[in-house]
Design a protein around this motif. Structure first.
Motif, PDB file in Angstrom:
ATOM      1  N   TRP A 180      91.599  54.778 -46.442  1.00  0.00           N
ATOM      2  CA  TRP A 180      90.848  55.259 -45.282  1.00  0.00           C
ATOM      3  C   TRP A 180      89.794  56.256 -45.748  1.00  0.00           C
ATOM      4  O   TRP A 180      90.037  57.049 -46.665  1.00  0.00           O
ATOM      5  CB  TRP A 180      91.772  55.959 -44.299  1.00  0.00           C
ATOM      6  CG  TRP A 180      92.623  55.036 -43.471  1.00  0.00           C
ATOM      7  CD1 TRP A 180      93.862  54.562 -43.798  1.00  0.00           C
ATOM      8  CD2 TRP A 180      92.315  54.497 -42.197  1.00  0.00           C
ATOM      9  NE1 TRP A 180      94.337  53.756 -42.799  1.00  0.00           N
ATOM     10  CE2 TRP A 180      93.415  53.694 -41.795  1.00  0.00           C
ATOM     11  CE3 TRP A 180      91.220  54.606 -41.341  1.00  0.00           C
ATOM     12  CZ2 TRP A 180      93.448  53.014 -40.579  1.00  0.00           C
ATOM     13  CZ3 TRP A 180      91.257  53.929 -40.123  1.00  0.00           C
ATOM     14  CH2 TRP A 180      92.350  53.144 -39.760  1.00  0.00           C
ATOM     15  N   LEU A 217      97.729  65.251 -45.366  1.00  0.00           N
ATOM     16  CA  LEU A 217      97.513  64.059 -44.550  1.00  0.00           C
ATOM     17  C   LEU A 217      96.274  63.310 -45.025  1.00  0.00           C
ATOM     18  O   LEU A 217      96.280  62.075 -45.128  1.00  0.00           O
ATOM     19  CB  LEU A 217      97.361  64.460 -43.079  1.00  0.00           C
ATOM     20  CG  LEU A 217      97.147  63.328 -42.071  1.00  0.00           C
ATOM     21  CD1 LEU A 217      98.259  62.296 -42.163  1.00  0.00           C
ATOM     22  CD2 LEU A 217      97.039  63.899 -40.661  1.00  0.00           C
ATOM     23  N   LYS A 260      99.502  52.443 -39.234  1.00  0.00           N
ATOM     24  CA  LYS A 260      99.583  51.039 -39.652  1.00  0.00           C
ATOM     25  C   LYS A 260     100.124  50.166 -38.522  1.00  0.00           C
ATOM     26  O   LYS A 260      99.643  49.051 -38.308  1.00  0.00           O
ATOM     27  CB  LYS A 260     100.479  50.909 -40.881  1.00  0.00           C
ATOM     28  CG  LYS A 260      99.830  51.348 -42.192  1.00  0.00           C
ATOM     29  CD  LYS A 260     100.803  51.123 -43.351  1.00  0.00           C
ATOM     30  CE  LYS A 260     100.168  51.455 -44.690  1.00  0.00           C
ATOM     31  NZ  LYS A 260     101.127  51.242 -45.805  1.00  0.00           N
ATOM     32  N   CYS A 293      90.097  62.985 -38.281  1.00  0.00           N
ATOM     33  CA  CYS A 293      91.261  63.850 -38.106  1.00  0.00           C
ATOM     34  C   CYS A 293      90.803  65.154 -37.465  1.00  0.00           C
ATOM     35  O   CYS A 293      90.000  65.886 -38.058  1.00  0.00           O
ATOM     36  CB  CYS A 293      91.931  64.135 -39.448  1.00  0.00           C
ATOM     37  SG  CYS A 293      92.620  62.679 -40.250  1.00  0.00           S
ATOM     38  N   ALA A 307      97.131  61.398 -48.159  1.00  0.00           N
ATOM     39  CA  ALA A 307      97.928  60.201 -47.888  1.00  0.00           C
ATOM     40  C   ALA A 307      97.067  59.088 -47.302  1.00  0.00           C
ATOM     41  O   ALA A 307      97.237  57.910 -47.645  1.00  0.00           O
ATOM     42  CB  ALA A 307      99.070  60.544 -46.932  1.00  0.00           C
ATOM     43  N   LEU A 308      96.134  59.446 -46.420  1.00  0.00           N
ATOM     44  CA  LEU A 308      95.262  58.442 -45.817  1.00  0.00           C
ATOM     45  C   LEU A 308      94.295  57.848 -46.830  1.00  0.00           C
ATOM     46  O   LEU A 308      94.031  56.637 -46.829  1.00  0.00           O
ATOM     47  CB  LEU A 308      94.481  59.065 -44.653  1.00  0.00           C
ATOM     48  CG  LEU A 308      95.308  59.405 -43.408  1.00  0.00           C
ATOM     49  CD1 LEU A 308      94.523  60.294 -42.465  1.00  0.00           C
ATOM     50  CD2 LEU A 308      95.741  58.127 -42.686  1.00  0.00           C
ATOM     51  N   SER A 319     103.465  63.141 -43.776  1.00  0.00           N
ATOM     52  CA  SER A 319     102.256  62.323 -43.846  1.00  0.00           C
ATOM     53  C   SER A 319     102.614  60.845 -43.868  1.00  0.00           C
ATOM     54  O   SER A 319     101.907  60.009 -43.304  1.00  0.00           O
ATOM     55  CB  SER A 319     101.451  62.683 -45.102  1.00  0.00           C
ATOM     56  OG  SER A 319     101.014  64.022 -45.039  1.00  0.00           O
ATOM     57  N   ARG A 320     103.757  60.533 -44.490  1.00  0.00           N
ATOM     58  CA  ARG A 320     104.191  59.128 -44.546  1.00  0.00           C
ATOM     59  C   ARG A 320     104.457  58.589 -43.144  1.00  0.00           C
ATOM     60  O   ARG A 320     104.136  57.439 -42.832  1.00  0.00           O
ATOM     61  CB  ARG A 320     105.454  59.027 -45.399  1.00  0.00           C
ATOM     62  CG  ARG A 320     105.972  57.607 -45.540  1.00  0.00           C
ATOM     63  CD  ARG A 320     107.226  57.566 -46.389  1.00  0.00           C
ATOM     64  NE  ARG A 320     106.975  58.001 -47.753  1.00  0.00           N
ATOM     65  CZ  ARG A 320     107.914  58.073 -48.692  1.00  0.00           C
ATOM     66  NH1 ARG A 320     109.172  57.738 -48.377  1.00  0.00           N
ATOM     67  NH2 ARG A 320     107.621  58.473 -49.903  1.00  0.00           N
ATOM     68  N   VAL A 358     101.063  57.886 -41.430  1.00  0.00           N
ATOM     69  CA  VAL A 358     100.455  56.670 -41.985  1.00  0.00           C
ATOM     70  C   VAL A 358     101.173  55.439 -41.451  1.00  0.00           C
ATOM     71  O   VAL A 358     100.540  54.430 -41.102  1.00  0.00           O
ATOM     72  CB  VAL A 358     100.493  56.707 -43.526  1.00  0.00           C
ATOM     73  CG1 VAL A 358     100.096  55.351 -44.110  1.00  0.00           C
ATOM     74  CG2 VAL A 358      99.553  57.791 -44.050  1.00  0.00           C
ATOM     75  N   SER A 359     102.496  55.497 -41.351  1.00  0.00           N
ATOM     76  CA  SER A 359     103.274  54.368 -40.841  1.00  0.00           C
ATOM     77  C   SER A 359     102.929  54.079 -39.389  1.00  0.00           C
ATOM     78  O   SER A 359     102.780  52.912 -38.991  1.00  0.00           O
ATOM     79  CB  SER A 359     104.768  54.665 -40.981  1.00  0.00           C
ATOM     80  OG  SER A 359     105.537  53.612 -40.452  1.00  0.00           O
ATOM     81  N   GLU A 361      95.640  55.147 -48.778  1.00  0.00           N
ATOM     82  CA  GLU A 361      95.687  53.883 -48.034  1.00  0.00           C
ATOM     83  C   GLU A 361      94.287  53.335 -47.791  1.00  0.00           C
ATOM     84  O   GLU A 361      94.093  52.424 -46.995  1.00  0.00           O
ATOM     85  CB  GLU A 361      96.391  54.096 -46.695  1.00  0.00           C
ATOM     86  CG  GLU A 361      97.854  54.471 -46.820  1.00  0.00           C
ATOM     87  CD  GLU A 361      98.699  53.341 -47.377  1.00  0.00           C
ATOM     88  OE1 GLU A 361      98.327  52.173 -47.161  1.00  0.00           O
ATOM     89  OE2 GLU A 361      99.728  53.635 -48.029  1.00  0.00           O
TER      90      GLU A 361
END
Length: 238
Positions: free
Chosen positions: A29, A20, A116, A9, A23-24, A108-109, A112-113, A27
């Protein structure tokens, strides 16, 4: 051994990067943070990353400059962040090699979307290539190139190339005029919607990306020919 996907990032605002990053990490990351363009380039030169998030407004180099620099040696998927939502910025960002573009403010969502979605396209592309390469015989098919305008796809040796919009237009033009030499300016005039806002080096970047995708399917062939100081043509293959 850590098998988490690595993401870089590049953002100088901690207030943006911290949520951010959280959030990552949720998931799975593994996040590395760089707050200047030069440090980002150094990180990419020295380490492997599976994805890059790159802010356009950095304190030393612009994100566009960083992207152009790293695209000379690295093709990791990249998403631009920017405080501006100008159409020209989006066009420039995508033309120099970004996979997506997100204007601030964002959640942040949403980021992430988007990541993905890009990652899912990559995995599908790699899976299809792996499956279809097994079916390629040493005998050349009767029709090497097949263009499908409806899906913006070109099949090369019966395998669908995953091309961006401008890559598709560029390669299709060359296919339609085999052995015809096009200058960079002619290619820009035929292919780009706003050629007056584009740089001739943009053509070189797109040709390089197309060549890399063609080599993944047939490493022994190089259908695009460079005419130094002028432009490109497509060899007639039979």
């Amino acid at each position: 051994m850590n098998n988490k996907k690595q993401i870089l990032c590049v953002e100088d605002d901690a207030a943006i990067i911290m949520p951010l990053r959280y959030a990552l990490e949720l998931e799975d990351w593994l996040v590395t943070w760089a707050n200047t363009g030069m440090s980002a380039i150094q990180q990419i030169e020295q380490n492997h990353f599976d994805f890059i998030i790159l802010d356009v407004g950095l304190p030393d180099l612009s994100g566009f400059e960083v992207c152009k620099k790293i695209r000379t040696f690295n093709h990791t998927p990249l998403l631009f962040l920017t405080a501006r939502d100008d159409e020209i910025d989006r066009i420039v960002g995508l033309e120099i090699g970004a996979d997506d573009y997100c204007a601030k403010p964002f959640s942040s969502r949403e980021i992430v979307s988007r990541i993905k979605a890009i990652w899912r396209r990559m995995e599908i592309q790699q899976q299809l290539l792996a499956e279809k390469q097994q079916s390629i015989s040493s005998q050349q098919p009767s029709n090497i190139w097949q263009c499908q305008d409806e899906t913006l796809q070109i099949h090369y040796y019966a395998i669908a190339l995953q091309l961006t919009r401008y890559e598709y237009r560029l390669l299709k033009l060359l296919i339609q005029h085999p052995e015809q030499v096009f200058s960079r300016q002619q290619l820009m005039d035929h292919v780009w919607e706003h050629p007056e806002h584009s740089l001739e080096r943009t053509v070189d970047t797109h040709i390089k990306s197309i060549r890399n995708k063609l080599k993944q399917i047939s490493p022994e062939h190089e259908p695009i020919e460079t005419h130094r100081g002028f432009g490109y043509s497509l060899k007639r293959m039979s």
